[in-house]
Design an enzyme around this catalytic site. Sequence first.
Site, PDB file in Angstrom:
ATOM      1  N   ARG A  82       8.450  10.738   6.402  1.00 18.99           N
ATOM      2  CA  ARG A  82       8.915  10.334   5.018  1.00 18.99           C
ATOM      3  C   ARG A  82       8.759  11.334   4.006  1.00 18.99           C
ATOM      4  O   ARG A  82       7.640  11.623   3.573  1.00 18.99           O
ATOM      5  CB  ARG A  82       8.208   9.056   4.903  1.00 18.99           C
ATOM      6  CG  ARG A  82       8.743   8.376   3.454  1.00 18.99           C
ATOM      7  CD  ARG A  82       8.103   7.104   3.097  1.00 18.99           C
ATOM      8  NE  ARG A  82       8.485   6.838   1.688  1.00 18.99           N
ATOM      9  CZ  ARG A  82       7.740   6.501   0.548  1.00 18.99           C
ATOM     10  NH1 ARG A  82       6.355   6.571   0.687  1.00 18.99           N
ATOM     11  NH2 ARG A  82       8.146   6.408  -0.634  1.00 18.99           N
ATOM     12  N   HIS A 126      11.438   9.597  -6.189  1.00 18.35           N
ATOM     13  CA  HIS A 126       9.912   9.517  -6.069  1.00 18.35           C
ATOM     14  C   HIS A 126       9.357  10.018  -7.346  1.00 18.35           C
ATOM     15  O   HIS A 126       8.524  11.234  -7.361  1.00 18.35           O
ATOM     16  CB  HIS A 126       9.305  10.411  -4.656  1.00 18.35           C
ATOM     17  CG  HIS A 126       7.876   9.938  -4.463  1.00 18.35           C
ATOM     18  ND1 HIS A 126       7.594   9.629  -2.996  1.00 18.35           N
ATOM     19  CD2 HIS A 126       6.639  10.131  -5.128  1.00 18.35           C
ATOM     20  CE1 HIS A 126       6.297   9.253  -3.089  1.00 18.35           C
ATOM     21  NE2 HIS A 126       5.814   9.479  -4.114  1.00 18.35           N
ATOM     22  N   GLU A 171       8.051   3.095  -5.365  1.00 19.64           N
ATOM     23  CA  GLU A 171       6.974   2.536  -6.161  1.00 19.64           C
ATOM     24  C   GLU A 171       7.532   2.418  -7.909  1.00 19.64           C
ATOM     25  O   GLU A 171       6.973   2.814  -8.659  1.00 19.64           O
ATOM     26  CB  GLU A 171       5.567   3.294  -6.331  1.00 19.64           C
ATOM     27  CG  GLU A 171       4.957   3.170  -5.108  1.00 19.64           C
ATOM     28  CD  GLU A 171       3.476   3.845  -5.131  1.00 19.64           C
ATOM     29  OE1 GLU A 171       3.153   4.197  -6.093  1.00 19.64           O
ATOM     30  OE2 GLU A 171       2.788   3.526  -4.005  1.00 19.64           O
ATOM     31  N   ASN A 296       3.555   0.320   0.277  1.00 17.97           N
ATOM     32  CA  ASN A 296       2.481   1.348   0.001  1.00 17.97           C
ATOM     33  C   ASN A 296       1.200   0.560  -0.317  1.00 17.97           C
ATOM     34  O   ASN A 296       1.066  -0.252  -1.134  1.00 17.97           O
ATOM     35  CB  ASN A 296       2.618   2.417  -1.179  1.00 17.97           C
ATOM     36  CG  ASN A 296       3.961   3.222  -0.805  1.00 17.97           C
ATOM     37  OD1 ASN A 296       4.312   3.258   0.300  1.00 17.97           O
ATOM     38  ND2 ASN A 296       4.412   4.157  -1.727  1.00 17.97           N
ATOM     39  N   TYR A 298      -3.120   0.725  -0.820  1.00 18.47           N
ATOM     40  CA  TYR A 298      -4.170   1.480  -0.899  1.00 18.47           C
ATOM     41  C   TYR A 298      -5.593   0.866  -1.075  1.00 18.47           C
ATOM     42  O   TYR A 298      -6.682   1.212  -0.426  1.00 18.47           O
ATOM     43  CB  TYR A 298      -4.381   2.741  -2.037  1.00 18.47           C
ATOM     44  CG  TYR A 298      -3.121   3.449  -1.638  1.00 18.47           C
ATOM     45  CD1 TYR A 298      -1.782   3.620  -1.918  1.00 18.47           C
ATOM     46  CD2 TYR A 298      -3.500   4.743  -1.010  1.00 18.47           C
ATOM     47  CE1 TYR A 298      -0.983   4.435  -1.683  1.00 18.47           C
ATOM     48  CE2 TYR A 298      -2.734   5.888  -0.770  1.00 18.47           C
ATOM     49  CZ  TYR A 298      -1.390   5.685  -1.094  1.00 18.47           C
ATOM     50  OH  TYR A 298      -0.626   6.337  -0.682  1.00 18.47           O
ATOM     51  N   GLU A 355       3.281   4.266   2.948  1.00 19.82           N
ATOM     52  CA  GLU A 355       1.949   5.083   2.559  1.00 19.82           C
ATOM     53  C   GLU A 355       0.656   4.083   2.812  1.00 19.82           C
ATOM     54  O   GLU A 355       0.599   2.899   2.390  1.00 19.82           O
ATOM     55  CB  GLU A 355       2.239   5.211   0.890  1.00 19.82           C
ATOM     56  CG  GLU A 355       3.120   6.354   0.873  1.00 19.82           C
ATOM     57  CD  GLU A 355       3.157   6.744  -0.890  1.00 19.82           C
ATOM     58  OE1 GLU A 355       2.288   6.644  -1.399  1.00 19.82           O
ATOM     59  OE2 GLU A 355       4.301   7.061  -1.125  1.00 19.82           O
TER      60      GLU A 355
HETATM   61  N1  LIG Z   1      -2.765   8.163  -6.229  1.00 17.81           N
HETATM   62  N2  LIG Z   1      -2.188   8.308  -5.137  1.00 17.81           N
HETATM   63  C1  LIG Z   1      -1.893   8.531  -3.724  1.00 17.81           C
HETATM   64  C2  LIG Z   1      -0.129   8.230  -3.746  1.00 17.81           C
HETATM   65  C3  LIG Z   1       0.582   9.169  -4.510  1.00 17.81           C
HETATM   66  O1  LIG Z   1       0.095  10.484  -4.065  1.00 17.81           O
HETATM   67  C4  LIG Z   1       1.989   8.899  -4.098  1.00 17.81           C
HETATM   68  O2  LIG Z   1       3.044   9.892  -4.472  1.00 17.81           O
HETATM   69  C5  LIG Z   1       2.338   7.681  -4.550  1.00 17.81           C
HETATM   70  O3  LIG Z   1       3.490   7.153  -4.035  1.00 17.81           O
HETATM   71  C6  LIG Z   1       1.440   6.347  -4.470  1.00 17.81           C
HETATM   72  O4  LIG Z   1       0.308   6.467  -5.321  1.00 17.81           O
HETATM   73  C7  LIG Z   1       0.159   6.711  -4.090  1.00 17.81           C
END
Ligand SMILES: N#[N+]C[C@@H]1[C@@H](O)[C@H](O)[C@@H](O)[C@@H]2O[C@H]12
Length: 451
Positions: A82, A126, A171, A296, A298, A355
């Site tokens: 991706r 992005h 996001e 995504n 975390y 993610e």
């Molecule tokens: N912070 N963090 C890691 C990660 C970031 O590096 C990504 O670009 C985003 O899509 C999402 O926030 C997650």
Amino acid sequence: MPNSATASARFPDGFLWGAATAAHQIEGSPLADGAGPSIWTRFAHTPGMIVNGDTGDIACDHYHRWKQDVALMRELGLKAYRFSTSWSRILPEGTGRVNQAGLDFYSRLVDELLENGIEPLLTLYHWDLPAALDDRGGWLNRDIAQWFAEYGDVLYRALDGRVKKWVTLNEPWVVTDGGYLHGALAPGHRSKYETPIATHNLMRAHGAAVQAYRATGKHEIGLVVNIEPKYPASDSADDAAAVKRAHAYMNEQYLDAALLGRYPPELKDIFGDAWPQWPQEDFDLIRQKLDFIGINYYTRSVTKAAQSYPLDAAVVKQPLGTYTETGWEVFPQGLVDLLVWAKDRYGNIPTYITENGAAFFDPPVAEGGRIRDPLRIDYLQKHLGAIRQAIAAGCDIRGYMVWSLLDNMEWSLGYSKRFGIVHVNYGTQERTPKDSAHYYSKIVASNGASL
Ligand SMILES: N#[N+]C[C@@H]1[C@@H](O)[C@H](O)[C@@H](O)[C@@H]2O[C@H]12
């Protein structure tokens, strides 16, 4: 301990195992070969915006090392990759003139992936908006819905068929909360009035890009959101209300708009006079049939009522919790809970974990080139176990993209945090797979059986 249902659950045949990155975080060379600047090119060159004054000018030099990086993915046995395309590499002014060299870069990358048996998942946006469009209002200008659809159409016509899984936005919550409310991310605005407008135009642009895809595309398109489940710090009514506000603002807002054609009612309470009334035809545009959603994940937030803008809520650190280098609690159960929540709220739409990963302090490269990252292995193992649990609970999970393939530019944190399963020496650009890369490679080869 996994129960019998979890233990018997397995990842479905054809489960798509991959890794994820984003253009501005890895490519470098943001102005090469006719590319135009993005808001992140500008933001990073604005003193004080990025830790250590880091910029994306070099990053992981993927713009020149893309073939080597695809070979690395092949060595790890990845089935998918991706990545995102840089809007201003392809349309330097954001609309109109196409920069063929920019388009050719992504065409070559896609061909290399396919030749190595790796499926591309392409994210149109992005976070790296063309600076030229920001000068015209960017996400605050209603015209951006058509600008974005035009950009998507250029890529659809060039790559559809070789690319069979498209993502419109990555996001949108982070784009608006970080870029328009709190100002920590590009374009660095701090306005409660701009935030809902940016949200709404992002979602209108998403709808317009999906509509444009349906006119020419023959494969799949979806939306990627970040979801962070909220748990009350106590059983008080105030904390329950704070959880409701935080959950609506971060987790329901974007999927409700895209899949249900409305925003959660809490948003008007949260933003008050800053929350506009939107016309129905906007929701008719936003709500388009999607082939999949990307989530995504975390961490979670234990949430309490507190004086804060705009949520009147605060996160409560867990004294017995394990935390990553970015201050995020390791909480795999949150992934199970949110996947079941999404299934129940939106119907069992095909879902990819687009993610998931963590930044931990990685030791230097040891003798023989080994990098021990046991905390990251533990994080991946627990979260993959959570996905298996969600599958056993009936969630239609189709794939998993670890964040991230490479250590990279962590936005405002610069290169201070390392999320990669592959270490990058930013001085030499040498790539070194960490122990977690070898662990993940075994997971992929066994379709999760080695978990
Ligand atoms: N912070 N963090 C890691 C990660 C970031 O590096 C990504 O670009 C985003 O899509 C999402 O926030 C997650």
